[in-house]
Design a protein around this motif. Structure first.
Motif, PDB file in Angstrom:
ATOM      1  N   VAL A 155      20.562 -11.516 -17.212  1.00 11.03           N
ATOM      2  CA  VAL A 155      19.743 -10.471 -17.835  1.00 11.03           C
ATOM      3  C   VAL A 155      18.499 -11.109 -18.432  1.00 11.03           C
ATOM      4  N   ARG A 156      17.331 -10.498 -18.197  1.00 17.45           N
ATOM      5  CA  ARG A 156      16.073 -10.959 -18.779  1.00 17.45           C
ATOM      6  C   ARG A 156      15.365  -9.780 -19.448  1.00 17.45           C
ATOM      7  N   HIS A 157      14.891 -10.015 -20.667  1.00 12.60           N
ATOM      8  CA  HIS A 157      14.122  -9.012 -21.409  1.00 12.60           C
ATOM      9  C   HIS A 157      12.675  -9.486 -21.506  1.00 12.60           C
ATOM     10  N   GLY A 158      11.742  -8.565 -21.310  1.00 13.55           N
ATOM     11  CA  GLY A 158      10.344  -8.968 -21.417  1.00 13.55           C
ATOM     12  C   GLY A 158       9.396  -7.810 -21.236  1.00 13.55           C
ATOM     13  N   THR A 159       8.148  -8.153 -20.895  1.00  8.69           N
ATOM     14  CA  THR A 159       7.078  -7.173 -20.717  1.00  8.69           C
ATOM     15  C   THR A 159       6.376  -7.435 -19.390  1.00  8.69           C
ATOM     16  N   ILE A 160       6.077  -6.364 -18.667  1.00 11.04           N
ATOM     17  CA  ILE A 160       5.408  -6.506 -17.383  1.00 11.04           C
ATOM     18  C   ILE A 160       3.972  -6.980 -17.591  1.00 11.04           C
ATOM     19  N   ARG A 161       3.605  -8.053 -16.908  1.00  8.25           N
ATOM     20  CA  ARG A 161       2.229  -8.530 -16.932  1.00  8.25           C
ATOM     21  C   ARG A 161       1.442  -8.039 -15.723  1.00  8.25           C
ATOM     22  N   ARG A 162       2.079  -7.999 -14.592  1.00  7.74           N
ATOM     23  CA  ARG A 162       1.428  -7.571 -13.353  1.00  7.74           C
ATOM     24  C   ARG A 162       2.497  -7.010 -12.432  1.00  7.74           C
ATOM     25  N   ILE A 163       2.155  -5.956 -11.660  1.00 11.11           N
ATOM     26  CA  ILE A 163       3.129  -5.350 -10.758  1.00 11.11           C
ATOM     27  C   ILE A 163       2.444  -4.975  -9.449  1.00 11.11           C
ATOM     28  N   ASP A 164       3.137  -5.238  -8.328  1.00 12.42           N
ATOM     29  CA  ASP A 164       2.637  -4.919  -6.993  1.00 12.42           C
ATOM     30  C   ASP A 164       3.731  -4.128  -6.283  1.00 12.42           C
ATOM     31  N   GLY A 165       3.578  -2.798  -6.262  1.00 17.70           N
ATOM     32  CA  GLY A 165       4.600  -1.955  -5.667  1.00 17.70           C
ATOM     33  C   GLY A 165       4.761  -2.165  -4.180  1.00 17.70           C
ATOM     34  N   ALA A 166       3.667  -2.429  -3.468  1.00 14.44           N
ATOM     35  CA  ALA A 166       3.748  -2.629  -2.021  1.00 14.44           C
ATOM     36  C   ALA A 166       4.551  -3.881  -1.676  1.00 14.44           C
ATOM     37  N   ALA A 167       4.380  -4.932  -2.468  1.00  7.44           N
ATOM     38  CA  ALA A 167       5.096  -6.182  -2.220  1.00  7.44           C
ATOM     39  C   ALA A 167       6.455  -6.233  -2.897  1.00  7.44           C
ATOM     40  N   ARG A 168       6.766  -5.204  -3.699  1.00  9.66           N
ATOM     41  CA  ARG A 168       8.019  -5.148  -4.447  1.00  9.66           C
ATOM     42  C   ARG A 168       8.193  -6.366  -5.339  1.00  9.66           C
ATOM     43  N   ARG A 169       7.124  -6.683  -6.059  1.00 12.15           N
ATOM     44  CA  ARG A 169       7.162  -7.821  -6.970  1.00 12.15           C
ATOM     45  C   ARG A 169       6.443  -7.489  -8.272  1.00 12.15           C
ATOM     46  N   MET A 170       6.849  -8.168  -9.336  1.00  6.00           N
ATOM     47  CA  MET A 170       6.136  -8.068 -10.602  1.00  6.00           C
ATOM     48  C   MET A 170       6.349  -9.344 -11.389  1.00  6.00           C
ATOM     49  N   GLU A 171       5.404  -9.606 -12.284  1.00  9.55           N
ATOM     50  CA  GLU A 171       5.510 -10.741 -13.196  1.00  9.55           C
ATOM     51  C   GLU A 171       5.921 -10.206 -14.566  1.00  9.55           C
ATOM     52  N   VAL A 172       6.913 -10.847 -15.141  1.00  6.26           N
ATOM     53  CA  VAL A 172       7.436 -10.428 -16.443  1.00  6.26           C
ATOM     54  C   VAL A 172       7.364 -11.600 -17.400  1.00  6.26           C
ATOM     55  N   GLU A 173       6.771 -11.345 -18.568  1.00  2.00           N
ATOM     56  CA  GLU A 173       6.760 -12.350 -19.631  1.00  2.00           C
ATOM     57  C   GLU A 173       7.958 -12.093 -20.530  1.00  2.00           C
ATOM     58  N   THR A 174       8.872 -13.053 -20.583  1.00  2.00           N
ATOM     59  CA  THR A 174      10.092 -12.874 -21.347  1.00  2.00           C
ATOM     60  C   THR A 174       9.818 -13.037 -22.836  1.00  2.00           C
ATOM     61  N   ARG A 175      10.817 -12.733 -23.611  1.00  2.00           N
ATOM     62  CA  ARG A 175      10.680 -12.850 -25.067  1.00  2.00           C
ATOM     63  C   ARG A 175      10.485 -14.300 -25.494  1.00  2.00           C
ATOM     64  N   ARG A 176      10.890 -15.235 -24.672  1.00  2.00           N
ATOM     65  CA  ARG A 176      10.697 -16.654 -24.985  1.00  2.00           C
ATOM     66  C   ARG A 176       9.328 -17.163 -24.555  1.00  2.00           C
ATOM     67  N   GLY A 177       8.512 -16.276 -23.961  1.00  2.00           N
ATOM     68  CA  GLY A 177       7.189 -16.677 -23.519  1.00  2.00           C
ATOM     69  C   GLY A 177       7.140 -17.214 -22.110  1.00  2.00           C
ATOM     70  N   GLU A 178       8.262 -17.181 -21.398  1.00  2.00           N
ATOM     71  CA  GLU A 178       8.311 -17.655 -20.025  1.00  2.00           C
ATOM     72  C   GLU A 178       7.877 -16.532 -19.085  1.00  2.00           C
ATOM     73  N   VAL A 179       7.092 -16.863 -18.076  1.00  2.00           N
ATOM     74  CA  VAL A 179       6.653 -15.881 -17.079  1.00  2.00           C
ATOM     75  C   VAL A 179       7.504 -16.073 -15.828  1.00  2.00           C
ATOM     76  N   ILE A 180       8.231 -15.016 -15.414  1.00  2.00           N
ATOM     77  CA  ILE A 180       9.105 -15.099 -14.249  1.00  2.00           C
ATOM     78  C   ILE A 180       8.642 -14.101 -13.188  1.00  2.00           C
ATOM     79  N   SER A 181       8.908 -14.446 -11.932  1.00  2.00           N
ATOM     80  CA  SER A 181       8.614 -13.555 -10.816  1.00  2.00           C
ATOM     81  C   SER A 181       9.860 -12.745 -10.518  1.00  2.00           C
TER      82      SER A 181
END
Length: 290
Positions: free
Chosen positions: A120-146
């Motif tokens: 489980v990861r909690h965070g905030t969306i930084r960028r989202i690409d619906g066509a590619a089915r991908r988004m970047e999420v900045e977690t509460r620890r400050g880590e950016v995950i794909s």
């Protein structure tokens, strides 16, 4: 005459008996042999390649094994309530139950289980690409995950009955549930909500249905719609037309997928009148001495 008839009858009976015995001695065609059932097997390894209806799994015991996928093959993938071949990724560690088609080389799969815990990861969306089915999420620890999703990923958005991925945008808080493989988080479920924010400042203009506010952080534009509620002292049924530049306002707003803000409630009050200057106050100095 009678003796001749008797001889003919006996010869006929003898011919019938001889024919029956000869037919009984002829071999009957045997049924084709039933193939022996394939031997059940379980293999463990890492997925190295994925085809339309096949996987290639690298194992320690058998080396590279070709896994055949049928319509009846069932999948278990961490985080997914329902999964298929589309939820398996290269690099996944898998456990495959099935039957050998060719011992040690080809396996027809009954079950494919992706091994590993649900994360489980909690965070905030930084960028989202619906066509590619991908988004970047900045977690509460400050880590950016794909984060990647599939057709079987379930989406929940607070306040929306049947949300789609186009309903999400940058700044949306999310919780993603799934597992990580090769630096990418594959989400089986995504729970999101719209961002909320409170703006305080002075109303400088009303541009159509958009409020222009001057806050301590600078100018902010907040849209209004039919669901926006207005509260103005002395006006029980206040509306957008009751707002005037110069009013002090507090706006509770929610974010939209395009990054704009939409007001839910607007509380406004008249600006406080400036107190008149006291005559002589500006030149007031020390009391004169006698």
């Amino acid at each position: 005459m009678r003796r001749g008839m008797l001889v003919l009858v006996l010869l006929s009976l003898l011919a019938l008996v001889t024919t029956g015995v000869a037919g009984a001695q002829e071999p009957t065609p045997s049924a084709p042999p039933t193939p022996a059932p394939a031997h059940p097997a379980t293999v463990r390894g890492t997925v190295t390649a994925i085809g339309d209806k096949a996987l290639t799994v690298a194992t320690e015991r058998f080396g590279s094994v070709a896994v055949q996928i049928a319509e009846t093959t069932r999948f278990h993938v961490p985080g997914f309530m329902r999964a298929g071949l589309g939820e398996v990724r290269t690099g996944d560690r898998v456990l495959v139950h099935g039957r050998w088609v060719e011992a040690g080389k080809t396996l027809a799969a009954n079950w494919v289980i992706v091994r590993g815990p649900t994360q489980v990861r909690h965070g905030t969306i930084r960028r989202i690409d619906g066509a590619a089915r991908r988004m970047e999420v900045e977690t509460r620890r400050g880590e950016v995950i794909s984060v990647e999703w599939t057709a079987n990923t379930r989406l929940h958005l607070t306040g929306v009955i049947s949300p789609t991925w186009s309903d999400l945008g940058a700044g949306y808080p999310v919780t993603v549930i799934g597992h990580e493989v090769k630096g990418t988080f594959l989400a089986g479920r995504v729970v999101a909500r719209r961002p909320h924010r409170l703006f305080r400042g002075t109303l400088t203009a009303v541009d159509g249905t958009t409020l222009v506010l001057q806050t301590k952080d600078g100018e902010v534009r907040v849209a209004t719609n039919a669901q926006t509620r207005f509260r103005v002292p002395g006006r029980p049924n206040a509306s957008l037309s009751d707002l005037q530049p110069g009013m002090r306002v507090v706006v509770r707003a929610v974010g939209a997928p395009d990054g704009t803000w939409v007001a839910r409630t607007v509380v406004a009050r008249e600006p406080q009148p400036t107190a008149p200057a006291t005559p002589g106050a500006a030149g007031k100095g020390p009391r004169p001495t006698r």
